[in-house]
Design a protein around this motif. Sequence first.
Motif, PDB file in Angstrom:
ATOM      1  N   UNK A 134       0.818  -1.213   0.000  1.00 39.76           N
ATOM      2  CA  UNK A 134       0.000   0.000   0.000  1.00 39.76           C
ATOM      3  C   UNK A 134       0.856   1.270   0.000  1.00 39.76           C
ATOM      4  N   UNK A 135       0.419   2.291  -0.750  1.00 41.02           N
ATOM      5  CA  UNK A 135       1.104   3.579  -0.733  1.00 41.02           C
ATOM      6  C   UNK A 135       0.631   4.375   0.488  1.00 41.02           C
ATOM      7  N   UNK A 136       0.987   5.635   0.577  1.00 49.23           N
ATOM      8  CA  UNK A 136       0.642   6.434   1.757  1.00 49.23           C
ATOM      9  C   UNK A 136      -0.853   6.685   1.910  1.00 49.23           C
ATOM     10  N   UNK A 181      -3.052  -0.118  -2.921  1.00 51.33           N
ATOM     11  CA  UNK A 181      -2.032  -1.005  -3.447  1.00 51.33           C
ATOM     12  C   UNK A 181      -1.822  -0.723  -4.928  1.00 51.33           C
ATOM     13  N   UNK A 182      -0.565  -0.569  -5.321  1.00 48.82           N
ATOM     14  CA  UNK A 182      -0.240  -0.339  -6.723  1.00 48.82           C
ATOM     15  C   UNK A 182       0.698  -1.423  -7.192  1.00 48.82           C
ATOM     16  N   UNK A 183       0.604  -1.752  -8.473  1.00 47.89           N
ATOM     17  CA  UNK A 183       1.538  -2.687  -9.073  1.00 47.89           C
ATOM     18  C   UNK A 183       1.937  -2.157 -10.432  1.00 47.89           C
ATOM     19  N   UNK A 184       3.062  -2.621 -10.945  1.00 50.22           N
ATOM     20  CA  UNK A 184       3.529  -2.185 -12.244  1.00 50.22           C
ATOM     21  C   UNK A 184       3.398  -3.338 -13.222  1.00 50.22           C
ATOM     22  N   UNK A 185       2.724  -3.081 -14.344  1.00 48.55           N
ATOM     23  CA  UNK A 185       2.570  -4.051 -15.417  1.00 48.55           C
ATOM     24  C   UNK A 185       3.214  -3.430 -16.637  1.00 48.55           C
ATOM     25  N   UNK A 222      -4.825  -0.786  -7.524  1.00 46.97           N
ATOM     26  CA  UNK A 222      -5.882  -1.735  -7.217  1.00 46.97           C
ATOM     27  C   UNK A 222      -7.146  -0.958  -6.872  1.00 46.97           C
ATOM     28  N   UNK A 223      -8.257  -1.356  -7.452  1.00 47.16           N
ATOM     29  CA  UNK A 223      -9.523  -0.682  -7.201  1.00 47.16           C
ATOM     30  C   UNK A 223     -10.018  -0.992  -5.798  1.00 47.16           C
ATOM     31  N   UNK A 224     -10.600   0.009  -5.157  1.00 46.76           N
ATOM     32  CA  UNK A 224     -11.236  -0.239  -3.860  1.00 46.76           C
ATOM     33  C   UNK A 224     -12.735  -0.436  -4.075  1.00 46.76           C
ATOM     34  N   UNK A 225     -13.467  -0.706  -3.018  1.00 49.45           N
ATOM     35  CA  UNK A 225     -14.898  -1.014  -3.113  1.00 49.45           C
ATOM     36  C   UNK A 225     -15.689   0.146  -3.709  1.00 49.45           C
ATOM     37  N   UNK A 226     -15.314   1.375  -3.391  1.00 48.36           N
ATOM     38  CA  UNK A 226     -16.023   2.539  -3.926  1.00 48.36           C
ATOM     39  C   UNK A 226     -15.788   2.673  -5.429  1.00 48.36           C
ATOM     40  N   UNK A 227     -14.545   2.449  -5.883  1.00 47.30           N
ATOM     41  CA  UNK A 227     -14.252   2.476  -7.321  1.00 47.30           C
ATOM     42  C   UNK A 227     -15.091   1.439  -8.055  1.00 47.30           C
ATOM     43  N   UNK A 228     -15.174   0.249  -7.486  1.00 43.46           N
ATOM     44  CA  UNK A 228     -15.953  -0.829  -8.106  1.00 43.46           C
ATOM     45  C   UNK A 228     -17.427  -0.440  -8.189  1.00 43.46           C
ATOM     46  N   UNK A 229     -17.953   0.155  -7.120  1.00 40.80           N
ATOM     47  CA  UNK A 229     -19.351   0.617  -7.134  1.00 40.80           C
ATOM     48  C   UNK A 229     -19.573   1.631  -8.250  1.00 40.80           C
ATOM     49  N   UNK A 268     -29.968 -14.347 -26.987  1.00 42.21           N
ATOM     50  CA  UNK A 268     -30.401 -14.826 -25.696  1.00 42.21           C
ATOM     51  C   UNK A 268     -29.881 -13.942 -24.572  1.00 42.21           C
ATOM     52  N   UNK A 269     -28.650 -13.488 -24.692  1.00 39.35           N
ATOM     53  CA  UNK A 269     -28.088 -12.544 -23.726  1.00 39.35           C
ATOM     54  C   UNK A 269     -27.106 -11.656 -24.474  1.00 39.35           C
ATOM     55  N   UNK A 270     -27.294 -10.373 -24.346  1.00 38.42           N
ATOM     56  CA  UNK A 270     -26.380  -9.408 -24.958  1.00 38.42           C
ATOM     57  C   UNK A 270     -26.100  -8.330 -23.929  1.00 38.42           C
ATOM     58  N   UNK A 271     -24.915  -7.828 -23.926  1.00 40.60           N
ATOM     59  CA  UNK A 271     -24.599  -6.768 -22.968  1.00 40.60           C
ATOM     60  C   UNK A 271     -23.186  -6.259 -23.157  1.00 40.60           C
ATOM     61  N   UNK A 272     -22.897  -5.237 -22.402  1.00 36.38           N
ATOM     62  CA  UNK A 272     -21.567  -4.632 -22.474  1.00 36.38           C
ATOM     63  C   UNK A 272     -20.922  -4.530 -21.103  1.00 36.38           C
ATOM     64  N   UNK A 273     -21.624  -4.918 -20.047  1.00 39.23           N
ATOM     65  CA  UNK A 273     -21.095  -4.778 -18.689  1.00 39.23           C
ATOM     66  C   UNK A 273     -20.059  -5.852 -18.372  1.00 39.23           C
ATOM     67  N   UNK A 274     -19.005  -5.438 -17.702  1.00 39.38           N
ATOM     68  CA  UNK A 274     -17.961  -6.333 -17.216  1.00 39.38           C
ATOM     69  C   UNK A 274     -18.271  -6.673 -15.762  1.00 39.38           C
ATOM     70  N   UNK A 275     -18.210  -7.951 -15.373  1.00 38.15           N
ATOM     71  CA  UNK A 275     -18.514  -8.317 -13.981  1.00 38.15           C
ATOM     72  C   UNK A 275     -17.337  -7.987 -13.059  1.00 38.15           C
ATOM     73  N   UNK A 276     -17.286  -6.759 -12.599  1.00 38.21           N
ATOM     74  CA  UNK A 276     -16.153  -6.248 -11.828  1.00 38.21           C
ATOM     75  C   UNK A 276     -16.223  -6.721 -10.374  1.00 38.21           C
ATOM     76  N   UNK A 277     -15.092  -7.193  -9.881  1.00 38.40           N
ATOM     77  CA  UNK A 277     -14.961  -7.548  -8.459  1.00 38.40           C
ATOM     78  C   UNK A 277     -13.634  -6.992  -7.961  1.00 38.40           C
ATOM     79  N   UNK A 278     -13.491  -6.958  -6.653  1.00 37.05           N
ATOM     80  CA  UNK A 278     -12.191  -6.516  -6.105  1.00 37.05           C
ATOM     81  C   UNK A 278     -11.520  -7.671  -5.419  1.00 37.05           C
TER      82      UNK A 278
END
Length: 171
Positions: free
Chosen positions: A2-4, A8-12, A19-26, A161-171
């Motif tokens: 974790x930063x200050x 949590x950050x990572x380099x790719x 890393x997204x937190x719960x509020x970002x995911x919401x 039968x099912x069409x959409x654009x939403x990604x099932x985001x989790x943390x």
Amino acid sequence: MPNRFGVTEKTVGDVSTRQLDATDVQILKLLQKHGRATNQWLANQIHLSPTPCLDRVRRLEREGYIQGYQAIVRADQVGFPMLIFAFVLFDRAVDGAYEKFRAGIAAIDEIVECHMITGDVDFVMKIRVPDIARFRVLLEDRILKLPGVRITHSYVAMDETKAGTSIPITI
């Protein structure tokens, strides 16, 4: 680590990702379903005041989590009711074929998606056309003439039968 700020950050590669937190995911989940939502409405939904909510949305946009906003148009309402999936077997022996193929695909509006895939074929295309006659013309006059296209197999969707654009985001 974790930063200050406790994030949590990572380099790719050369990109540092947070890393997204719960509020970002919401926020992301709500914006996927309600892209035209006002900041006030969004802030109320996630129990933040408007300024920090807007700051978070802008940060998510800046960091590339949100690529953009668009209207989802009903294809049948605008004259493109037929959905076809076309699979392409590619000939890699043709010089520069992949780059020319990509450019050719990008220039065909009826091809709404194209993905390189694993398995017995190389690409799958999602195509929208008004009718089978238009697809035949598109296939014969444009798709089969693209560099590298060796064989195609096409399948008409009978029902979405099912069409959409939403990604099932989790943390």
